[in-house]
Structure formats: C-alpha cells, structure tokens
Enzyme design. Structure first.
Site, PDB file in Angstrom:
ATOM      1  N   CYS A 232      22.138  -5.555  25.783  1.00 13.27           N
ATOM      2  CA  CYS A 232      23.416  -5.244  26.447  1.00 13.27           C
ATOM      3  C   CYS A 232      23.269  -5.635  27.908  1.00 13.27           C
ATOM      4  CB  CYS A 232      23.771  -3.772  26.310  1.00 13.27           C
ATOM      5  SG  CYS A 232      23.865  -3.179  24.601  1.00 13.27           S
ATOM      6  N   ALA A 233      23.204  -6.927  28.170  1.00 13.53           N
ATOM      7  CA  ALA A 233      22.746  -7.441  29.469  1.00 13.53           C
ATOM      8  C   ALA A 233      23.764  -7.277  30.585  1.00 13.53           C
ATOM      9  CB  ALA A 233      22.364  -8.914  29.333  1.00 13.53           C
TER      10      ALA A 233
ATOM     11  N   GLY B 255      23.527  -8.894  34.187  1.00 12.49           N
ATOM     12  CA  GLY B 255      22.185  -9.461  34.250  1.00 12.49           C
ATOM     13  C   GLY B 255      21.204  -8.860  35.226  1.00 12.49           C
TER      14      GLY B 255
ATOM     15  N   ASP C 297      20.282  -1.392  26.893  1.00 17.95           N
ATOM     16  CA  ASP C 297      20.891  -0.644  27.996  1.00 17.95           C
ATOM     17  C   ASP C 297      22.309  -0.317  27.541  1.00 17.95           C
ATOM     18  OD1 ASP C 297      21.515   0.476  30.392  1.00 17.95           O
ATOM     19  OD2 ASP C 297      21.599  -1.383  31.523  1.00 17.95           O
TER      20      ASP C 297
ATOM     21  N   CYS D  85      22.737   5.053  31.761  1.00 19.68           N
ATOM     22  CA  CYS D  85      22.938   5.623  33.092  1.00 19.68           C
ATOM     23  C   CYS D  85      23.777   6.891  32.944  1.00 19.68           C
ATOM     24  CB  CYS D  85      23.590   4.628  34.049  1.00 19.68           C
ATOM     25  SG  CYS D  85      25.107   3.879  33.447  1.00 19.68           S
TER      26      CYS D  85
END
Length: 432
Positions: free
Chosen positions: A246-247, A250, A317, A370
């Site tokens: 899940c870039a 970047g 992520d 997060c």
C-alpha cells in the site's frame, strides 16, 4: 491584512473545510490560498495557524456554543468563540474588529452578542466538560482510546493536540546525515538528530524546505520519525525482493530503496494509480532506480498468484482511521465515523491476507497503521495469526529497534512518549 481581515479569511477557510468534509483540510487550504494569491505569506501562516488550532479544539469550542445557546454553529461562531476563549479578547475588542469594513466581518447581532457576553472572562476548559469534550474527540471514539492507553489516555490524546515538528529523512543514496545537515545549515535551516531514526533530522524551527537546494537535490525527504521506524522494521537488505503493498505516494518505498542501496527490487503497489504517479517524481529526485510501480487493479489477483511466496519482505501500510496523525490532520477528529471503522477493519484483514501470499518461507511480513485504535492494530494481528498459523510474530526489539519504542512484541509510537505521530506495526515471519 488587518487583524479583522485575517479573522474574516479564517472564517472563509473554515467554511470551506466544513463544507467539503470529503476532502482533507490541508487540500482544501491549499486550494483556498491558490485562489487568493493576494494573501501574503505572513497572513497565510496566521490564518492557517488559527484555523488548525480551532480544528484541534473544536469540541470544546462547540461545547461553549451549546452552553451559551449561540444562534449559529458555523465558522463565524466558532472563530468568535476562539477569540474570546483562547485569545482572551473582550466583547468590546471583538466588536471593534467586526465593524463591516473592507474585508472585515460584519457587525455582531444581538444573539451573537448575548452568547459571547456569557463567554467573556472564561477560558476554553470548564469543569463541567466531560472527558471526551475536554480532550476534543467524539464521544464514540473515547472507549477505543481508553482501550488503547488505559489510565494514560487523557495525556496521550492531549499530546495529539500539539502541532507536529518537521521531520526529515536523509537519503543515504546521496548523502550522509552529516552532509545533509551541513547542506541545510548553508541554507539557514538548523536541524538536530532524531532520538530513534538513524537517518532522521528534525528542524529546530518550522520552515518550508521544499524550494531549497538540499531538498531539490534529493538529499532529504519530509517524513515523520515514526514512519521512518516502520520502514526500518521491514529490515530490507541489498539484493532482496521487497513489496510495499500500500505504497501511496512512496514515502516508505523511498526509505526501503535507500536502505537497499539500489540493489535488489522493490515493487510499489497501490489501488490508486494517481498516487503511484506522484511517487515517480520523488523516486527520480532521490535517485532510487530499483523501484517498479504497479497499480492494484482487476488483474492483481493473477499477479499475486504468479508471484506467490517469492518475496523476502512485504510491507502492508494499511488504510486506516488515521487517528495517530490527528496533530497534523486535526479535521480527522471530526470527520471520522463509526461506519468508517466498521468498514476499515475487514478491508485491512483482506489486504493483509492477500499480501501475505507473496511472502516466501523464511520471509518477513510487516503490518503497519497510523492508527492508535486496537481494533485496527493488536486485534487485527491476533486475528491474522489465528487464520494463518504458518506465520509467527517477531518482537520489534529483536529487529534492532529501541526497546522504548515497543509495546510487547509490537512497535507502538505516540507523540507523548516519542514525539512522533501515533504508529503501530507488527513484524511476522513465514515459517520455513
């Protein structure tokens, strides 16, 4: 701009933020100021600072509007209450600014004046405010936060009200920490080393660095220290095959590629191709040549099947509530809904299951958010390990991260304890 004009501009900005809740507040603010280029940099900063402070304390401000039966709940009312309760202005001083002059707010009406008179002489906190109001969160979120932090939840959430510092990651492909720090110093930007991230620098004073030579030359990237530690947890070594599932734009991909010294292969994947496209410029600036971008589309299942159990490391992520980023995205406190959490938890599980198929025997899988909510963090990992006994947890401290950043086997970071955004991460290994 006059003080009154700044206040009027703040009202306009907040009206747009409140009216476009499907867009993040920072995106709305950027568009707002692009359309008003006559507003100078100092005025932009003053308007933004007040708007963001109001978003951080919106719960308490709205409580005062309810208490005083203010006739409005819009931006004008919230800003007026902020001037009274945070700035300590008197009703007379507010009326002097609200004189209807050029670019200034129109005069107060009787209902506004009556409500503000009841606030006069008071400050934002009040003994009758319940905990969730005092801490500026929605009532339904409070039990999740209490589960995450226990008795310390009040102190932890209060720390999310503080504006974040500007954190940088030094790009090891182009400079050492010392070289990057010296380059920034020549531009008048003073930094200090980070406590935990070995390639991290923190600005001593909030400044924009994106037009500076050090940034343009790719010596540094803007990245929170917590995000840097998540990338470090992947433990990607030169020559490895790595997936950032899940870039996004970047940030962690760049950190992983730099740690691999451009040797090996990194596949950056995301459901939004536009986000991957934005990462292309960052990759070029950083000099990262071992990254390929792949959109997660209709053929993703076939690609995953073809590459089953072939990657040394996979980072997930995951999309999440973003509760750990409230200090930089305070609007998220008020736009988050129970339905969002209800929909995100199964989505995270599905993404984690799909990405896990790519990990080869002996390879590592890292799940990160997060978020500070256990439903997205510990509970998600516990459920995954029940579904996938072929994986086992690797304590974060065993991978070289400081023990003070860990909670049991997990990486768990917070503004209060670590000065970072709120992050959670778990490292797992597929059994050989």
């Amino acid at each position: 701009m006059t003080p009154g004009a700044r206040i009027a501009a703040t009202m306009e900005l907040l009206d747009e933020i409140f009216g476009r809740q499907e867009r993040p507040a920072d995106g709305v603010a950027n568009a707002f100021f692009r359309a008003r280029r006559f507003i100078g940099s100092g005025d932009r900063r003053a308007v933004s600072d007040r708007a963001w402070s109001i978003l951080r304390h919106y719960g308490q401000l709205a409580w005062w509007l309810d208490r005083t039966r203010h006739p409005d709940r819009g931006a004008r009312a919230i800003v007026s209450a902020d001037l009274m309760l945070q700035d300590g202005l008197t009703l007379e001083q507010i009326e002097a600014m609200y004189d209807g002059g050029t670019y200034r707010p129109v005069p107060l009406d009787d209902g506004e004046r009556r409500a503000l008179r009841q606030m006069e002489g008071h400050s934002l906190p009040h003994p009758e405010q319940p905990d969730w109001v005092r801490l500026n969160v929605q009532e339904w979120v409070a039990p999740h936060l209490k589960e995450a932090y226990g008795e310390a939840w009040g102190r932890e959430i209060a720390a999310l009200e503080t504006p974040p510092p500007v954190d940088l990651r030094v790009n090891r492909l182009k400079a050492t920490v010392e070289e990057a720090r010296a380059a920034l110093h020549r531009e008048g930007i003073e930094t200090e080393p980070m406590r935990y991230a070995r390639d991290g620098l923190r600005l001593k004073k909030r400044l924009s660095i994106v037009m500076g030579q050090a940034f343009q030359d790719g010596l540094v990237e803007i990245q929170d220290e917590g995000s840097q530690l998540v990338a470090a947890l992947v433990d990607a070594q030169p020559g490895m095959q790595v997936v950032d599932y899940c870039a996004g734009a970047g940030g962690k991909t760049l950190a992983i590629a730099a740690g691999m010294n451009n040797k090996g292969r990194v596949v950056a994947m995301d459901v939004l191709e536009t986000r991957l496209d934005r990462s292309a410029q960052r990759l070029r600036r950083a000099g990262a040549h071992n990254v390929e971008r792949r959109a997660l589309g209709a053929d993703s299942a076939k690609w995953v099947k073809r590459h089953k159990e072939t990657f040394d490391r996979v980072l997930v992520d995951a999309p999440c509530t973003g509760t750990g980023t409230w200090r930089r995205n305070p609007d998220g406190r008020w736009t988050l809904t129970p339905k969002d959490l209800e929909e995100l938890v199964p989505k995270q599980a599905a993404i984690l299951d799909a990405a896990a198929r790519l990990v080869k025997p002996g390879g590592g899988l890292v799940y990160a958010t997060c978020s500070v909510l256990p439903a997205e963090d510990e509970r998600q990992i516990e459920a995954f390990l029940e579904r996938h006994p072929e994986f086992s947890l690797v304590p974060s401290a065993d991978l070289g991260l400081p023990t003070e950043t860990t909670a049991g086997p997990y990486l768990r970071l917070s503004p209060l304890k670590h000065g970072t955004d709120g992050f959670f991460a778990a490292a797992m290994v597929r059994k050989s």
